[in-house]
Structure formats: C-alpha cells, structure tokens
Write an enzyme that holds these catalytic residues in place. Structure first.
Site, PDB file in Angstrom:
ATOM      1  CB  CYS A 148      74.492  26.806  14.360  1.00  0.00           C
ATOM      2  SG  CYS A 148      73.484  26.077  13.042  1.00  0.00           S
ATOM      3  CB  ALA A 149      73.303  29.676  19.590  1.00  0.00           C
ATOM      4  CB  ALA A 150      77.983  26.803  20.590  1.00  0.00           C
ATOM      5  N   GLY A 164      78.305  31.470  21.361  1.00  0.00           N
ATOM      6  CA  GLY A 164      77.349  32.388  21.977  1.00  0.00           C
ATOM      7  C   GLY A 164      77.608  33.870  21.756  1.00  0.00           C
ATOM      8  N   GLY A 165      78.687  34.196  21.069  1.00  0.00           N
ATOM      9  CA  GLY A 165      79.021  35.607  20.841  1.00  0.00           C
ATOM     10  C   GLY A 165      77.942  36.367  20.088  1.00  0.00           C
ATOM     11  CE  LYS A 166      78.418  35.229  13.819  1.00  0.00           C
ATOM     12  NZ  LYS A 166      79.526  34.392  14.308  1.00  0.00           N
ATOM     13  CD  GLU A 187      76.134  24.298  18.824  1.00  0.00           C
ATOM     14  OE1 GLU A 187      76.479  23.250  18.237  1.00  0.00           O
ATOM     15  OE2 GLU A 187      76.128  25.411  18.272  1.00  0.00           O
ATOM     16  CG  ASP A 228      69.256  17.332  13.516  1.00  0.00           C
ATOM     17  OD1 ASP A 228      69.742  18.309  12.911  1.00  0.00           O
ATOM     18  OD2 ASP A 228      69.206  16.191  13.019  1.00  0.00           O
ATOM     19  CB  CYS A 287      84.132  31.941  10.124  1.00  0.00           C
ATOM     20  SG  CYS A 287      84.066  30.346  10.929  1.00  0.00           S
TER      21      CYS A 287
END
Length: 332
Positions: free
Chosen positions: A137-139, A141-143, A160, A191, A263
C-alpha cells in the site's frame, strides 16, 4: 502570548469534535493517562515536528551542512541492527517544518519531509541489495523512497489500489528516483487483498503500511459528515487490514519477512490484527524488533507493555513523532 492564544483559538476551531470525542472514549480506555499527553500533541499542530530524509540520488553537500546549523541532528544514531550509511535522516527537537521543495519535471528533489516514525517500518524490514520487495500500500511513496535509500532491490513492486493515491505515488517516485532505477520499479494498481493469489511466494520482503484510521489527520477533518461516516466504517478497517496481511503472507517466499505498520493508536487495527494473523496462520511467526526500539528510544517514545515483535510510537512534546505501530512477522 496574545499571538499564541489567537493561534490556539484558531486551532481549536479546526479540530473535529466528533472525532475527538470518539478518540477520547476509546483511547482513554486503551491508553489510560498516556492518552492525555498524546492528545495534547495531536490536537496542537504548532508542536508538530518534521524530519528531513535526504535523497542519495540528488545529494547536496550544502544541504547537509545547513541542517546542523539549523539545529538538526541525525535521527538514528544508536547501534541499530540495520542502518545503512546511505539512509540519512535529520530531526530537531523544536517544532517547525523545513521548506518543502516543489515538483519540477526532470529535476530530482534533494529531500523528503516526513514524520520520523515513518522510517521505523523501513528499518524493521531490513531490505538488502538484490532482494525482491513489495510495498503493498505504497502511496504517497515516502516509505518506497526510504527503502531505495537503503538498498537496491532485485525487483521493487510498489502497489497502490486507490487511483488518486496511485498518481501521487508515481509523482513521488518521479521526483526522487533517477530514470535508470525507475525502470526497475513496477508500479501497479492491484487490489492488495488479491496480490497473494496473483503473485504467490514471489517476494523476500513485504511492507504492509495498511490503510488505517489516520489519527492525526482525522482529528482535523473539515467535513463533519465525512468524519462521522469514517468513524462508523472504522470497524471495517481491521478486517481489510487482516485481508491485506493474509494476502501479503501468500505473496511472501518461505523464509521471507513482512512488516505491518499503521499510523493509528487503535488496538483493533494494530495488535489485534497481528494476533489474529498469528492465531490463524500457522506458517508465520513473530520477529523480535525490541533491539531496534531500544536503539532509537532516545528519539522516540514507545508505549510500554507491548510484545517483542511490535512497537507503538506515542507522540509527546519535543518528540512529536507518531502515532506509528510497527510489527514484524516471518514466513516459515
């Protein structure tokens, strides 16, 4: 003082009372007195802090020299189990934000501003050169950017599902990662709950930075109806998180490891989800990350009494990082 009071009044207006009331009930029950301190930070953006993650693909000696002058110091200095020299992140004790850089076509950004706790899942994942990695779940994109500061994966799959967030992810990669390397990154809009069936046992390392009730931003929802709806639908998130984890486990090679992060402070979306996975999947085991937590305890405040395979960063004044839950699992 007048200015501060004015700022306080302005901030109070922006807080979404529906969300705060909901959190008040839940987190007082789950965190006890600790919640009061956490709430004071989350509801007062003037004490929020931002870390500066340097981009090794667009290095600036000038920037590195400027940061200490402005009161910044390296975020990770302890004897961490995993800390590549190429991962450079700076923080300072005082609130405030380093000026952001605008996206310019063809020009890489020199740094990424983020919550320093966001790097803990990346440090826990311990990506090494040549490993096949999935950021499920990349957006925004910071990680993903941070992973690429640490190592050069064999193949790097950034996924994503959400259309808008997927565009954001692509823009982030474009802004931070040079062309030859972007060609090795696969960006998809699959998905996440289906990826395990589509790509079984394909990855050495998987990051599941799951969609969650983002405590920090939810507290400042401007749309009360949307906020109320979110709170009603909140119960469904833990089921989605469980499905994403189960899918990730299928996509993981035996011997591979997975890091789950959110988070939120919510137990239902954190340790409850991990416990459910551990109880229902016989082929995964918890991985001890307490050494990492101990090594960064100068910079981060953690909830006490968690298991060795998990940690929860609690924001406090002067160390306003988090909330960030991190847990690590290994596939047998």
């Amino acid at each position: 003082l007048k200015l501060e009071n004015k700022a306080k009044r302005k901030l109070q207006k922006q807080i979404c009372q529906v969300v705060l009331d909901h959190f008040e009930k839940q987190y007082t029950r789950e965190l006890g007195n600790t919640w009061t301190n956490v709430r004071d930070v989350l509801t007062y953006p003037l004490c929020w802090q931002y870390a500066v993650l340097l981009n090794k693909f667009s290095q600036s000696a000038e920037l590195e020299n400027t940061l200490p002058v402005k009161g910044y110091h390296p975020a990770f200095q302890g004897p961490l189990p995993y800390l590549p020299a190429s991962l450079k992140c700076y923080v300072r004790r005082t609130p405030g934000r380093f000026p952001a850089q605008k996206h310019q076509a063809g020009k890489l950004k020199e740094y990424y501003l983020l919550n320093a706790a966001s790097l803990l899942p990346v440090l826990a994942l311990e990506v090494k050169d040549g490993e096949d990695v999935l950021d499920l779940c990349a957006a925004p994109g910071g990680k993903s950017v941070a992973i690429l500061q640490c190592a050069y994966p064999g193949q790097f799959h950034c996924n994503e599902y959400d259309d808008l967030r997927s565009r954001w992810l692509k823009k982030t990669i474009e802004s931070f990662i040079p062309d030859p390397l972007t060609n090795l990154i696969m960006v998809s809009k699959l998905d996440g709950t289906q990826i395990g069936d589509l790509k079984p046992e394909l990855y050495d390392k998987i990051l599941v930075d799951a969609p969650c009730s983002n405590d920090r931003s939810w507290l400042f929802s401007s749309d009360i109806q949307q906020a109320t709806l979110r709170l009603i639908q909140r119960k469904e998130l833990s089921f989605l998180q469980f499905q994403l984890l189960r899918s990730a486990i299928k996509a993981l090679r035996p011997g591979g490891s997975l890091v789950y992060s959110t988070c939120t402070l919510s137990k239902a979306e954190n340790s409850d989800v991990i416990n459910l996975i551990l109880n229902s999947c016989s082929n995964v085991m918890p991985v001890d990350i307490s050494e990492m937590a101990k090594a960064v305890s100068q910079e981060f405040t953690f909830l006490s009494g968690t298991q060795q395979h998990e940690l929860l960063v609690l924001p406090e004044k002067g160390r306003a990082w988090g909330p960030m839950y991190v847990a690590k699992l290994k596939k047998m």
